[in-house]
Design an enzyme around this catalytic site. Structure first.
Site, PDB file in Angstrom:
ATOM      1  CB  SER A  90     -52.114  48.239  -3.602  1.00  0.00           C
ATOM      2  OG  SER A  90     -51.645  47.048  -4.264  1.00  0.00           O
ATOM      3  CG  ASP A  91     -46.977  49.532  -7.782  1.00  0.00           C
ATOM      4  OD1 ASP A  91     -47.490  48.875  -8.634  1.00  0.00           O
ATOM      5  OD2 ASP A  91     -45.850  50.122  -7.989  1.00  0.00           O
ATOM      6  CE1 TYR A  92     -48.612  42.811 -11.954  1.00  0.00           C
ATOM      7  CE2 TYR A  92     -47.303  41.596 -10.216  1.00  0.00           C
ATOM      8  CZ  TYR A  92     -48.079  41.703 -11.314  1.00  0.00           C
ATOM      9  OH  TYR A  92     -48.001  40.355 -12.001  1.00  0.00           O
ATOM     10  N   GLY A  93     -48.950  43.964  -5.997  1.00  0.00           N
ATOM     11  CA  GLY A  93     -48.355  42.995  -5.038  1.00  0.00           C
ATOM     12  C   GLY A  93     -47.925  44.064  -3.675  1.00  0.00           C
ATOM     13  CB  ALA A  94     -47.331  47.380  -3.035  1.00  0.00           C
TER      14      ALA A  94
END
Ligand code: BGC
Length: 734
Positions: free
Chosen positions: A262-266
């Site tokens: 995932s992207d950061y915190g997505a």
């Protein structure tokens, strides 16, 4: 490790261990000094997660990472090694031009070499994965992340994305000096509404498939080991929970069976989107979509047990995700050698070594785009005893590497002043900042402030103008601040600060011999700057060797050969805008006030500079296009040729570009599409024949029935020096 043993390992792992492998945490949480690219406080990682997580982002340094690897492996029940990931976007410590500048080189081989160099440095520093390439197609310069893309063209993006994957990964990621590549951000992150970072994306499936997906797919096919999800919703579904996008398109259609991160915190952000009612549902949706590693949130770790117990998620699904992570670790050779290439000695030897600097300098030179050169004011002479005033904030600035590079030693970066002084010119040069990059105290995206002593502004300008008054020529060095580019830097005003513009105008009042260098991570509005400049050289953010490369080009040791990887509009109000748009039913002729035709009433529907454009220090003439035949069947091919002649007085490099146009179809087709290019270097008076092969595959598109096919009919081929070239020939597909 053999697959059977890896399987045994998986079977022996507890659920907590498995979920640890699926959770990535930032190095700062281990007390390490690390870059932070997102919000930290939101995720409340417990010590338990930190002990058992399977990968870490954003720390580097051989010693540091070897110690962290040892410490974490001891804590893990099965002593599974960590993967260390990092954003190496345009160089690790030897910084080369930002990706948009690399796009301007139109040179896949060079881009591959750059990626390899970054991998050599990064891997020596203990890293295993880089979060690159970013192959998001970009059509709107308001979006700050256009800097991280190679531009607006699907064909060029795919070629350069693949070059990066090959450069980072080599033949085998396990081998010394290689890193695994992570293709991002899947999908269509480059098309947020209004150019606002993190905003929603609405695209028809046809546009998505035809323009946006190709570059990701090409990178997947080139063997990229990871793909990253994107922050945006795509047609109202957040990517990290989009089963159709991830399972059907990425996994099934594209055949990607490696790690999806995932992207950061997505994953947690899907709650903010209004897609997940709570963190538990976010975990369920992401797992069902096939996201393997959750970066910087803990939804999997906190809720997967419950989801398994209640039967919402199958254990098989979790095992499948963990398996992919273990396979990646195995492919990196970490079970045998958890430190991989980490080596203090190699760090010393490789980082900023002579060859790397030379390559960075070559790349910077090749990325510069000469947009204007009236009266051939450039190149300047090394032999002439004249006075040259360098003015503007970039005349002496070290921060010329863009916002995704984190060089430890700013001392190693060559400023314009240093680059020019090293030339030992007969000319005498002065260097003055003269203006500030911002007009007022400004909070930058990393939370720091731009706050020079603004009260000195007038004095600074005065000193600069003193030198301008006495100078024969003036080089004005202006642009965006590097932290106005990259993530979270969308802008509505695509100009330089008022102070810089005021400086340029004042210079012009005194001296008309102006060469303007523009530093930027996006196409900015250049009409006004052009009105006060005889020459404009667009230098993006050139990196470590920027000052040397600029001096090389200004003083003619090198020629400019970059070509625009994005169209330049006159005004931000025209965005999104790109060369491969569709024809209107009421086309305009590029002038104003034509009445009821497509366009604006206050701005011509034209580009300031079109995609593919760039001048050199010489001129090239093109012959008419000759075709070996003017009709082809699907199994056939046509060869289209031109003869290009250098009609100027210097050697020069031309980027010969071929565009195709499908004149009509069951759905309308773009005005033209880049389908090939070749860079040729010619001596004065020299000619060369350049040929392109046109195949039926190049003519395929998603037709009215959503089949990817070509349709028989009439086509045009254009061959020239940019996307607005008029040299054309007709052919028919039977
Ligand atoms: C960016 C990614 C980056 C990640 C890790 C995110 O904020 O969108 O491109 O790779 O942070 O640093």
């Amino acid at each position: 490790m053999e697959n059977a043993k890896l399987r045994e390992l998986l079977e022996d792992m507890s659920l907590e261990e498995k979920l640890g492998q699926l959770t990535q945490v930032a190095g700062t949480l281990y007390g390490e000094e690390a870059i932070v690219t997102g919000l930290l406080d939101m995720f409340q990682m417990s010590d338990e997660v930190l002990d058992i997580s399977g990968s870490v982002l954003s720390v580097h340094g051989a010693e540091k990472l070897m110690a962290l690897q040892k410490q974490q492996m001891e804590k893990q029940p099965h002593h599974i090694p960590q993967i260390f990931m990092y954003d190496i976007i345009n160089g690790f410590q030897t910084i080369y031009p930002v990706p948009l500048g690399q796009g301007a080189t139109f040179d896949p081989e060079l881009v591959k070499q750059l990626a390899h160099m970054a991998a050599v440095e990064g891997s020596a520093s203990g890293l295993h994965v880089t979060f690159s390439p970013m192959v998001d197609l970009v059509r709107d310069a308001r979006w700050g992340r256009v800097m991280e893309s190679t531009g607006e063209d699907p064909y060029l993006n795919a070629l350069l994305g693949v070059a990066m994957v090959e450069g980072y990964q080599g033949n085998d990621v396990k081998e010394k000096g290689n890193l695994a590549a992570c293709v991002k951000h899947f999908a269509a992150y480059g098309a947020p509404e209004g150019g606002r970072d993190y905003d929603n994306v609405e695209l028809s499936e046809r546009t998505l498939r035809e323009d946006y997906l190709g570059a990701y797919e090409a990178c997947v096919k080139a063997g990229a080991k990871l793909v990253m999800t994107s922050f945006n919703t795509l047609n109202r579904v957040p990517s990290s929970g989009n089963r159709w996008l991830m399972r059907d398109i990425l996994r099934e259609e594209m055949g990607f069976d490696k790690v999806l991160i995932s992207d950061y915190g997505a994953i947690k952000e899907m709650m903010n989107h209004g897609f997940s009612k709570d963190e538990k549902q976010a975990a369920e949706q992401a797992m069902k979509a096939g996201v393997d590693i959750e970066m910087m949130s803990c939804a999997y770790f906190r809720h997967m047990r419950e989801l398994l117990e209640e039967g919402t998620i199958d254990e098989e699904m979790v095992d499948e995700a963990v398996w992919r992570v273990l396979v990646l670790k195995n492919e990196l050779g970490l079970f045998e050698n958890p430190f991989k290439d980490a080596s203090k000695e190699d760090e010393k030897e490789k980082i900023l070594c002579k060859e790397h600097r030379a390559l960075a300098r070559r790349a910077a030179v090749d990325s510069f785009v000469l947009l204007e050169n009236q009266e051939e004011i450039l190149p300047l002479s090394k032999e002439k005893e004249e006075r040259i005033a360098f003015v503007g904030p970039y005349a002496k600035e070290k921060e010329i590497f863009g916002s995704w590079s984190f060089p430890e030693d700013l001392g190693g970066i060559i400023t314009i002043q240093e680059g020019v002084e090293a030339k030992k010119l007969k000319a005498s040069c002065t260097y003055d900042s003269g203006a500030f990059l911002f007009d007022e105290r400004t909070k930058l995206k990393d939370g720091t402030f731009y706050e020079p002593d603004f009260s000195l502004g007038e004095e600074m300008m005065k000193e600069a103008l003193e030198h301008v008054k006495q100078a024969d020529k003036v080089v004005v060095c202006i642009g965006e601040h590097s932290k106005q580019t990259g993530e979270a830097t969308s802008r509505t005003k695509l100009t330089v600060s008022d102070g810089q513009m005021a400086l340029l105008k004042k210079v012009h009042e005194m001296n008309k011999e102006i060469i303007t260098l523009v530093f930027a991570g996006r196409p900015i509005e250049l009409d006004e700057i052009a009105a006060y400049s005889k020459a404009i050289l667009y230098v993006w953010f050139p990196g470590t060797e920027g000052g040397n490369a600029i001096a090389d080009v200004l003083f003619g040791d090198e020629e400019p050969k970059g070509r625009l990887p994005m169209s330049f509009s006159h005004r931000g109000g025209q965005l999104p805008n790109y060369y491969n748009r569709f024809a209107s039913g009421r086309p305009n002729d590029g002038t104003l006030n034509q009445g009821f035709v497509m366009g604006y009433i206050d701005q011509t529907d034209t580009f300031m500079y079109p995609f593919g454009y760039g001048l050199t220090y010489t001129r090239f003439d093109y012959s008419d296009i000759t075709l070996d035949k003017s009709q082809m069947t699907a199994s056939d091919r046509i060869t289209a040729s031109v003869t290009v002649t250098n009609t100027g007085k210097r050697e020069g490099t031309e980027t010969v570009q071929m565009y195709l146009q499908d004149l009509f179809g069951t759905v309308v087709r773009p005005k033209r599409m880049l389908k090939g290019f070749e860079k040729i270097t010619l001596a004065p008076g020299e000619s060369q024949k350049v040929s392109f092969t046109i195949t039926e595959e190049m003519l395929r598109f998603w037709n009215i029935d959503m089949d990817f096919v070509s349709e028989p009919g009439d086509f045009k081929v254009y061959i020239g020096g940019n996307s607005a070239c008029t040299n054309q020939a007709d052919f028919v597909l039977k």
